[in-house]
Design a protein around this motif. Structure first.
Motif, PDB file in Angstrom:
ATOM      1  N   TYR A   1       0.947   4.215  -2.671  1.00 55.95           N
ATOM      2  CA  TYR A   1       0.756   5.594  -2.201  1.00 55.95           C
ATOM      3  C   TYR A   1       1.905   6.479  -2.688  1.00 55.95           C
ATOM      4  O   TYR A   1       1.691   7.628  -3.072  1.00 55.95           O
ATOM      5  CB  TYR A   1       0.652   5.614  -0.671  1.00 55.95           C
TER       6      TYR A   1
ATOM      7  N   PHE B   1      -4.556   1.685   1.116  1.00 59.84           N
ATOM      8  CA  PHE B   1      -4.298   2.724   0.120  1.00 59.84           C
ATOM      9  C   PHE B   1      -5.388   3.797   0.172  1.00 59.84           C
ATOM     10  O   PHE B   1      -5.101   4.991   0.181  1.00 59.84           O
ATOM     11  CB  PHE B   1      -4.221   2.089  -1.278  1.00 59.84           C
TER      12      PHE B   1
ATOM     13  N   ALA C   1       0.836  -1.198   0.000  1.00 59.65           N
ATOM     14  CA  ALA C   1       0.000   0.000   0.000  1.00 59.65           C
ATOM     15  C   ALA C   1       0.875   1.254   0.000  1.00 59.65           C
ATOM     16  O   ALA C   1       0.586   2.226  -0.706  1.00 59.65           O
ATOM     17  CB  ALA C   1      -0.937  -0.002   1.211  1.00 59.65           C
TER      18      ALA C   1
ATOM     19  N   ILE D   1      -4.334  -2.351  -8.104  1.00 57.35           N
ATOM     20  CA  ILE D   1      -4.382  -3.076  -6.832  1.00 57.35           C
ATOM     21  C   ILE D   1      -5.469  -4.154  -6.855  1.00 57.35           C
ATOM     22  O   ILE D   1      -5.249  -5.274  -6.399  1.00 57.35           O
ATOM     23  CB  ILE D   1      -4.622  -2.109  -5.655  1.00 57.35           C
TER      24      ILE D   1
ATOM     25  N   VAL E   1      -4.756  -4.347   0.935  1.00 59.53           N
ATOM     26  CA  VAL E   1      -3.877  -3.336   0.342  1.00 59.53           C
ATOM     27  C   VAL E   1      -4.716  -2.161  -0.149  1.00 59.53           C
ATOM     28  O   VAL E   1      -4.393  -0.994   0.111  1.00 59.53           O
ATOM     29  CB  VAL E   1      -3.033  -3.923  -0.812  1.00 59.53           C
TER      30      VAL E   1
END
Length: 94
Positions: free
Chosen positions: A26, A80, A22, A42, A76
């Motif tokens: 980011y 995120f 994540a 993702i 994840v």
């Protein structure tokens, strides 16, 4: 003498740290990548889910691993999303 690690074991160990992945996504977001594109990267696409389902019907022992990978990707994505929302809230405060 060192033993060679099982690639599947290594992959499953990686699934224990969704925060790392994540954070990677980011970082891409902070560098200007579209949040929507990153979300698509993702998420597990519907076509892949269908393929996993077919494969797990042929080999039932795969189902728990595939379900774990799906939960990992969902985790994840949730992390995120939280980072993006936190970023947006911080921007509003400034």
């Amino acid at each position: 003498m060192a033993t060679l690690a099982n690639p599947l074991e290594e992959t499953l160990q990686d699934l224990e740290f969704p925060q790392r992945e994540a954070a990677f996504f980011y970082g891409l977001f902070l560098r200007g990548h579209s949040a929507e594109e990153l979300r698509r990267d993702i998420e597990v696409p519907v076509a892949v889910l269908a393929k996993w389902d077919r494969e797990s019907e042929r080999e039932p022992g795969l189902r728990p691993r595939l379900e774990r990978m799906l939960r990992y990707r969902q985790h994840v994505l949730a992390i995120f999303e939280n980072l993006i929302c936190h970023d947006a809230a911080t921007q509003k405060l400034q």
